[in-house]
Motif scaffolding. Structure first.
Motif, PDB file in Angstrom:
ATOM      1  N   LEU A   1      37.736  48.565  46.194  1.00 46.69           N
ATOM      2  CA  LEU A   1      37.254  48.303  44.839  1.00 46.69           C
ATOM      3  C   LEU A   1      38.162  47.310  44.133  1.00 46.69           C
ATOM      4  CD1 LEU A   1      35.373  48.929  42.446  1.00 46.69           C
ATOM      5  CD2 LEU A   1      36.902  50.814  41.868  1.00 46.69           C
ATOM      6  N   ALA A   2      39.464  47.433  44.327  1.00 49.65           N
ATOM      7  CA  ALA A   2      40.405  46.498  43.710  1.00 49.65           C
ATOM      8  C   ALA A   2      40.172  45.078  44.214  1.00 49.65           C
ATOM      9  CB  ALA A   2      41.842  46.930  44.000  1.00 49.65           C
ATOM     10  N   CYS A   3      39.922  44.938  45.503  1.00 44.71           N
ATOM     11  CA  CYS A   3      39.659  43.608  46.058  1.00 44.71           C
ATOM     12  C   CYS A   3      38.366  43.019  45.510  1.00 44.71           C
ATOM     13  CB  CYS A   3      39.624  43.676  47.584  1.00 44.71           C
ATOM     14  SG  CYS A   3      41.227  44.029  48.321  1.00 44.71           S
ATOM     15  N   ILE A   4      37.347  43.832  45.377  1.00 43.61           N
ATOM     16  CA  ILE A   4      36.079  43.366  44.806  1.00 43.61           C
ATOM     17  C   ILE A   4      36.272  42.968  43.347  1.00 43.61           C
ATOM     18  CG2 ILE A   4      33.759  44.121  44.125  1.00 43.61           C
ATOM     19  CD1 ILE A   4      33.771  45.844  46.705  1.00 43.61           C
ATOM     20  N   MET A   5      37.032  43.768  42.608  1.00 45.63           N
ATOM     21  CA  MET A   5      37.276  43.438  41.205  1.00 45.63           C
ATOM     22  C   MET A   5      38.080  42.145  41.068  1.00 45.63           C
ATOM     23  SD  MET A   5      35.679  45.537  39.337  1.00 45.63           S
ATOM     24  CE  MET A   5      36.392  45.156  37.751  1.00 45.63           C
ATOM     25  N   GLY A   6      39.014  41.889  41.978  1.00 43.70           N
ATOM     26  CA  GLY A   6      39.768  40.638  41.936  1.00 43.70           C
ATOM     27  C   GLY A   6      38.872  39.433  42.123  1.00 43.70           C
ATOM     28  N   ILE A   7      37.944  39.540  43.066  1.00 46.00           N
ATOM     29  CA  ILE A   7      36.998  38.445  43.287  1.00 46.00           C
ATOM     30  C   ILE A   7      36.122  38.253  42.056  1.00 46.00           C
ATOM     31  CG2 ILE A   7      34.979  37.746  44.644  1.00 46.00           C
ATOM     32  CD1 ILE A   7      36.315  39.209  47.035  1.00 46.00           C
ATOM     33  N   HIS A   8      35.652  39.354  41.494  1.00 47.88           N
ATOM     34  CA  HIS A   8      34.756  39.281  40.342  1.00 47.88           C
ATOM     35  C   HIS A   8      35.475  38.758  39.099  1.00 47.88           C
ATOM     36  CE1 HIS A   8      32.636  41.118  36.840  1.00 47.88           C
ATOM     37  NE2 HIS A   8      31.634  40.520  37.437  1.00 47.88           N
ATOM     38  N   LEU A   9      36.677  39.254  38.832  1.00 46.11           N
ATOM     39  CA  LEU A   9      37.400  38.858  37.626  1.00 46.11           C
ATOM     40  C   LEU A   9      37.808  37.392  37.658  1.00 46.11           C
ATOM     41  CD1 LEU A   9      39.632  42.018  37.116  1.00 46.11           C
ATOM     42  CD2 LEU A   9      37.697  41.312  35.708  1.00 46.11           C
ATOM     43  N   VAL A  10      38.338  36.922  38.776  1.00 50.79           N
ATOM     44  CA  VAL A  10      38.774  35.530  38.860  1.00 50.79           C
ATOM     45  C   VAL A  10      37.580  34.600  39.067  1.00 50.79           C
ATOM     46  CG1 VAL A  10      40.252  33.913  40.119  1.00 50.79           C
ATOM     47  CG2 VAL A  10      41.044  36.217  39.663  1.00 50.79           C
ATOM     48  N   GLY A  11      36.544  35.082  39.724  1.00 49.34           N
ATOM     49  CA  GLY A  11      35.351  34.268  39.893  1.00 49.34           C
ATOM     50  C   GLY A  11      34.675  33.954  38.583  1.00 49.34           C
ATOM     51  N   SER A  12      34.891  34.778  37.568  1.00 52.36           N
ATOM     52  CA  SER A  12      34.279  34.568  36.257  1.00 52.36           C
ATOM     53  C   SER A  12      34.998  33.519  35.418  1.00 52.36           C
ATOM     54  CB  SER A  12      34.241  35.888  35.483  1.00 52.36           C
ATOM     55  OG  SER A  12      33.466  36.827  36.166  1.00 52.36           O
ATOM     56  N   VAL A  13      36.119  33.017  35.916  1.00 54.22           N
ATOM     57  CA  VAL A  13      36.904  32.024  35.183  1.00 54.22           C
ATOM     58  C   VAL A  13      36.544  30.636  35.699  1.00 54.22           C
ATOM     59  CG1 VAL A  13      39.249  31.237  34.675  1.00 54.22           C
ATOM     60  CG2 VAL A  13      38.767  33.673  34.862  1.00 54.22           C
ATOM     61  N   GLY A  14      36.327  29.700  34.774  1.00 56.89           N
ATOM     62  CA  GLY A  14      36.019  28.326  35.158  1.00 56.89           C
ATOM     63  C   GLY A  14      37.254  27.591  35.646  1.00 56.89           C
ATOM     64  N   GLY A  15      37.043  26.457  36.289  1.00 59.28           N
ATOM     65  CA  GLY A  15      38.135  25.689  36.885  1.00 59.28           C
ATOM     66  C   GLY A  15      39.173  25.203  35.889  1.00 59.28           C
ATOM     67  N   GLY A  16      38.751  24.866  34.665  1.00 56.68           N
ATOM     68  CA  GLY A  16      39.688  24.369  33.661  1.00 56.68           C
ATOM     69  C   GLY A  16      40.661  25.427  33.178  1.00 56.68           C
ATOM     70  N   ASP A  17      40.261  26.664  33.217  1.00 56.93           N
ATOM     71  CA  ASP A  17      41.118  27.761  32.773  1.00 56.93           C
ATOM     72  C   ASP A  17      41.869  28.418  33.920  1.00 56.93           C
ATOM     73  OD1 ASP A  17      40.350  27.495  30.108  1.00 56.93           O
ATOM     74  OD2 ASP A  17      38.574  28.735  30.416  1.00 56.93           O
ATOM     75  N   MET A  18      41.797  27.849  35.099  1.00 57.45           N
ATOM     76  CA  MET A  18      42.419  28.466  36.265  1.00 57.45           C
ATOM     77  C   MET A  18      43.949  28.528  36.169  1.00 57.45           C
ATOM     78  SD  MET A  18      41.417  30.197  38.758  1.00 57.45           S
ATOM     79  CE  MET A  18      39.719  29.894  38.432  1.00 57.45           C
ATOM     80  N   PRO A  19      44.656  27.543  35.584  1.00 59.78           N
ATOM     81  CA  PRO A  19      46.117  27.711  35.451  1.00 59.78           C
ATOM     82  C   PRO A  19      46.505  28.934  34.622  1.00 59.78           C
ATOM     83  CG  PRO A  19      45.547  25.418  35.188  1.00 59.78           C
ATOM     84  CD  PRO A  19      44.239  26.178  35.235  1.00 59.78           C
ATOM     85  N   VAL A  20      45.745  29.233  33.581  1.00 60.60           N
ATOM     86  CA  VAL A  20      46.016  30.430  32.793  1.00 60.60           C
ATOM     87  C   VAL A  20      45.761  31.672  33.630  1.00 60.60           C
ATOM     88  CG1 VAL A  20      45.317  31.735  30.751  1.00 60.60           C
ATOM     89  CG2 VAL A  20      45.468  29.240  30.646  1.00 60.60           C
ATOM     90  N   CYS A  21      44.697  31.641  34.424  1.00 62.85           N
ATOM     91  CA  CYS A  21      44.354  32.772  35.283  1.00 62.85           C
ATOM     92  C   CYS A  21      45.464  33.004  36.311  1.00 62.85           C
ATOM     93  CB  CYS A  21      43.018  32.498  35.966  1.00 62.85           C
ATOM     94  SG  CYS A  21      42.407  33.881  36.912  1.00 62.85           S
ATOM     95  N   ILE A  22      46.017  31.952  36.858  1.00 62.12           N
ATOM     96  CA  ILE A  22      47.101  32.089  37.833  1.00 62.12           C
ATOM     97  C   ILE A  22      48.333  32.695  37.175  1.00 62.12           C
ATOM     98  CG2 ILE A  22      48.710  30.772  39.276  1.00 62.12           C
ATOM     99  CD1 ILE A  22      46.326  28.942  39.923  1.00 62.12           C
TER     100      ILE A  22
END
Length: 106
Positions: free
Chosen positions: A69-90
């Motif tokens: 479930l944690a792995c699925i949530m990681g894919i879902h949470l980061v997948g919802s972020v656009g490319g421009g906001d990816m440095p903040v996500c990292i």
């Protein structure tokens, strides 16, 4: 367990988006906030069941399920972020890995 799974798969998705292997468009699923709440509720329920079980095989099954479930949530949470906001996500993912180390007592 949960923070580590989110951090691992979220970092892989972030790398794929920044490297161009995945689309940088955000993953917009209908009801994505509701899906996040279902994931959190499921994790809490599995945690409570794990704490109250005496059966080893059921405990191991619950640990594996919470990791998945944690792995699925990681894919879902980061997948919802656009490319421009990816440095903040990292940056947030790096913070999660620090919290995971603190939680395990490092």
């Amino acid at each position: 367990d949960f923070i580590g799974g989110v951090t691992l798969t979220g970092s892989v998705v972030a790398f794929g988006k920044l490297n161009g292997n995945l689309s940088s468009k955000p993953l917009n699923l209908p009801g994505k906030n509701f899906l996040n709440l279902i994931g959190l509720g499921s994790f809490i329920a599995m945690m409570v069941m794990f704490f109250h079980t005496d059966d080893v095989s059921r405990g191991v099954t619950l640990l594996i399920a919470s990791g998945a479930l944690a792995c699925i949530m990681g894919i879902h949470l980061v997948g919802s972020v656009g490319g421009g906001d990816m440095p903040v996500c990292i940056t947030v993912l790096n913070s999660y890995s620090g919290w995971a180390l603190v939680a395990e007592g490092f």
